[in-house]
Design a protein around this motif. Structure first.
Motif, PDB file in Angstrom:
ATOM      1  N   GLU A   3       0.953  -1.408   0.078  1.00 18.71           N
ATOM      2  CA  GLU A   3      -0.059   0.075  -0.032  1.00 18.71           C
ATOM      3  C   GLU A   3       0.786   1.193   0.012  1.00 18.71           C
ATOM      4  OE1 GLU A   3      -4.194  -0.976   0.281  1.00 18.71           O
ATOM      5  OE2 GLU A   3      -3.237   0.823   1.005  1.00 18.71           O
ATOM      6  N   MET A   4       0.347   2.247  -0.649  1.00 22.16           N
ATOM      7  CA  MET A   4       1.139   3.446  -0.855  1.00 22.16           C
ATOM      8  C   MET A   4       0.686   4.194   0.643  1.00 22.16           C
ATOM      9  SD  MET A   4       1.645   4.304  -4.802  1.00 22.16           S
ATOM     10  CE  MET A   4       1.837   6.170  -4.194  1.00 22.16           C
ATOM     11  N   GLY A   5       1.505   5.147   1.060  1.00 22.14           N
ATOM     12  CA  GLY A   5       1.187   6.083   2.097  1.00 22.14           C
ATOM     13  C   GLY A   5       0.506   7.191   1.591  1.00 22.14           C
ATOM     14  N   GLY A   6      -0.101   8.006   2.546  1.00 25.52           N
ATOM     15  CA  GLY A   6      -1.092   9.128   2.030  1.00 25.52           C
ATOM     16  C   GLY A   6      -0.267  10.069   1.509  1.00 25.52           C
ATOM     17  N   VAL A   7      -0.733  10.559   0.460  1.00 23.77           N
ATOM     18  CA  VAL A   7       0.046  11.743  -0.232  1.00 23.77           C
ATOM     19  C   VAL A   7      -0.715  12.925  -0.234  1.00 23.77           C
ATOM     20  CG1 VAL A   7       1.800  10.335  -1.288  1.00 23.77           C
ATOM     21  CG2 VAL A   7      -0.214  11.035  -2.680  1.00 23.77           C
ATOM     22  N   GLY A   8      -0.102  14.328  -0.425  1.00 24.21           N
ATOM     23  CA  GLY A   8      -1.003  15.579  -0.396  1.00 24.21           C
ATOM     24  C   GLY A   8      -1.112  15.718  -1.815  1.00 24.21           C
ATOM     25  N   ARG A   9      -2.201  16.614  -2.246  1.00 33.17           N
ATOM     26  CA  ARG A   9      -2.401  16.916  -3.526  1.00 33.17           C
ATOM     27  C   ARG A   9      -1.876  18.222  -3.895  1.00 33.17           C
ATOM     28  NH1 ARG A   9      -2.897  14.027  -6.641  1.00 33.17           N
ATOM     29  NH2 ARG A   9      -4.011  15.331  -8.089  1.00 33.17           N
ATOM     30  N   GLU A 120       4.042  13.021  -3.933  1.00 38.07           N
ATOM     31  CA  GLU A 120       3.624  12.071  -4.673  1.00 38.07           C
ATOM     32  C   GLU A 120       4.567  11.361  -5.625  1.00 38.07           C
ATOM     33  OE1 GLU A 120      -1.012  14.259  -5.444  1.00 38.07           O
ATOM     34  OE2 GLU A 120       1.010  15.003  -6.329  1.00 38.07           O
ATOM     35  N   LEU A 121       5.464  11.883  -6.384  1.00 31.54           N
ATOM     36  CA  LEU A 121       6.501  11.225  -7.208  1.00 31.54           C
ATOM     37  C   LEU A 121       7.290  10.288  -5.952  1.00 31.54           C
ATOM     38  CD1 LEU A 121       7.759  14.352  -9.102  1.00 31.54           C
ATOM     39  CD2 LEU A 121       6.724  12.475  -9.960  1.00 31.54           C
ATOM     40  N   LEU A 176       4.039   0.792 -16.277  1.00 32.91           N
ATOM     41  CA  LEU A 176       3.347   0.941 -15.165  1.00 32.91           C
ATOM     42  C   LEU A 176       2.731   2.157 -15.062  1.00 32.91           C
ATOM     43  CD1 LEU A 176       2.436  -0.590 -12.599  1.00 32.91           C
ATOM     44  CD2 LEU A 176       4.925  -0.125 -11.677  1.00 32.91           C
ATOM     45  N   LEU A 177       1.628   2.598 -15.386  1.00 33.18           N
ATOM     46  CA  LEU A 177       1.096   3.968 -15.236  1.00 33.18           C
ATOM     47  C   LEU A 177       0.355   4.113 -13.824  1.00 33.18           C
ATOM     48  CD1 LEU A 177      -0.615   3.847 -18.712  1.00 33.18           C
ATOM     49  CD2 LEU A 177       1.268   5.110 -18.079  1.00 33.18           C
ATOM     50  N   TYR A 178       0.520   5.342 -13.302  1.00 34.29           N
ATOM     51  CA  TYR A 178      -0.037   5.361 -12.084  1.00 34.29           C
ATOM     52  C   TYR A 178      -1.068   6.517 -12.274  1.00 34.29           C
ATOM     53  CZ  TYR A 178       2.954   2.858  -9.054  1.00 34.29           C
ATOM     54  OH  TYR A 178       3.668   1.962  -8.431  1.00 34.29           O
ATOM     55  N   THR A 179      -2.233   6.265 -11.522  1.00 32.58           N
ATOM     56  CA  THR A 179      -3.583   7.348 -11.557  1.00 32.58           C
ATOM     57  C   THR A 179      -2.879   8.737 -10.786  1.00 32.58           C
ATOM     58  OG1 THR A 179      -4.497   6.546  -9.661  1.00 32.58           O
ATOM     59  CG2 THR A 179      -5.089   5.444 -11.770  1.00 32.58           C
ATOM     60  N   SER A 180      -3.700   9.540 -10.997  1.00 35.11           N
ATOM     61  CA  SER A 180      -3.396  10.823 -10.314  1.00 35.11           C
ATOM     62  C   SER A 180      -3.647  10.775  -8.910  1.00 35.11           C
ATOM     63  CB  SER A 180      -3.926  12.010 -10.986  1.00 35.11           C
ATOM     64  OG  SER A 180      -5.338  11.904 -10.940  1.00 35.11           O
ATOM     65  N   GLY A 181      -4.697   9.881  -8.490  1.00 32.19           N
ATOM     66  CA  GLY A 181      -4.899   9.920  -6.980  1.00 32.19           C
ATOM     67  C   GLY A 181      -5.935  10.687  -6.564  1.00 32.19           C
ATOM     68  N   SER A 182      -6.640  11.065  -7.582  1.00 29.12           N
ATOM     69  CA  SER A 182      -7.773  11.958  -7.283  1.00 29.12           C
ATOM     70  C   SER A 182      -8.720  11.485  -6.149  1.00 29.12           C
ATOM     71  CB  SER A 182      -8.529  12.480  -8.500  1.00 29.12           C
ATOM     72  OG  SER A 182      -8.971  11.501  -9.285  1.00 29.12           O
ATOM     73  N   SER A 183      -8.872  10.285  -6.179  1.00 29.89           N
ATOM     74  CA  SER A 183      -9.914   9.827  -5.175  1.00 29.89           C
ATOM     75  C   SER A 183      -9.161   9.162  -4.072  1.00 29.89           C
ATOM     76  CB  SER A 183     -10.709   8.571  -5.806  1.00 29.89           C
ATOM     77  OG  SER A 183     -10.143   7.471  -6.289  1.00 29.89           O
ATOM     78  N   GLY A 184      -7.836   9.613  -3.782  1.00 25.39           N
ATOM     79  CA  GLY A 184      -6.986   8.737  -2.708  1.00 25.39           C
ATOM     80  C   GLY A 184      -5.787   8.769  -2.945  1.00 25.39           C
ATOM     81  N   ARG A 185      -5.055   7.498  -2.989  1.00 28.27           N
ATOM     82  CA  ARG A 185      -3.719   7.418  -3.289  1.00 28.27           C
ATOM     83  C   ARG A 185      -3.630   6.981  -4.854  1.00 28.27           C
ATOM     84  NH1 ARG A 185      -3.287   3.377   1.497  1.00 28.27           N
ATOM     85  NH2 ARG A 185      -5.416   3.747   1.210  1.00 28.27           N
TER      86      ARG A 185
END
Length: 194
Positions: A3-9, A120-121, A176-185
């Motif tokens: 799991e990834m830790g919480g990151v700020g927007r 986030e990076l 391996l693409l990552y979503t922007s995390g708009s709904s969380g991580r």
């Protein structure tokens, strides 16, 4: 999976650069040559002198692009043994060279969104287990401190060309693409060579 830790927007502004890819198909594509094999010396694309990429004043033919991809693949193979390689570049000829070079080296490309925060990076780099990030001088200082080393895209072309790209199984992880995390991580999405 971890799991990834919480990151700020947040947002990070990066100046857009003009980048254009012509829609013409290179010789050999559609008549038995696989797009995934661009860069092989036996590939008709490697001998193609038609224009493939325009990036500002820079113009590359398919043959030139194929040679730069082979050089990038050799450099990536020499720099890391890890499967995942980050790419932190604007839309440019350099991005295409790095992206296809990573694939030709038999590794997985992990494109990193230029609009993510440093936090986030860092979370994506840690989660994907990237230890090498291909970037440019202008962006190198915006990457988080940590275990991932930077390789400047300008250094890829100076490497001696490898023989041919590594063969890849269709089911092998390509991107391996990552979503922007708009709904969380941010969440990783796996794409194979198929």
């Amino acid at each position: 999976e971890r799991e990834m830790g919480g990151v700020g927007r947040g947002t990070q502004r990066v100046e857009d650069q003009h980048f254009e890819v012509f829609e013409q198909r290179p010789r050999g594509i559609g008549d038995g040559a696989a797009v995934g094999q661009v860069g092989e010396r036996s590939d008709p694309v490697a001998e193609d002198d038609r224009l493939a990429v325009v990036d500002g004043d820079r113009r590359l033919t398919y043959g030139e692009l194929a040679e730069l991809v082979r050089r990038a693949a050799a450099r990536v193979a020499a720099e890391t043994r890890r499967d995942q390689v980050g790419i932190y570049l604007p839309a440019s000829a350099g991005f295409k060279i790095a992206f296809f070079g990573v694939l030709a080296s038999g590794r997985t490309a992990v494109p990193l969104n230029l609009f993510l925060t440093t936090e986030e990076l860092g979370a994506i780099i840690d989660h994907s287990e990237v230890d090498l990030v291909i970037t440019c001088r202008e962006l190198a200082g915006t990457l988080p401190e940590g275990p991932a080393r930077c390789l400047l895209v300008d250094e890829l072309a100076g490497t001696e060309s490898a023989a041919d790209p590594l063969p890849r199984a269709e089911d092998r992880l390509a991107v391996l693409l990552y979503t922007s995390g708009s709904s969380g991580r941010p969440k990783g999405v796996r794409l194979s060579h198929r």
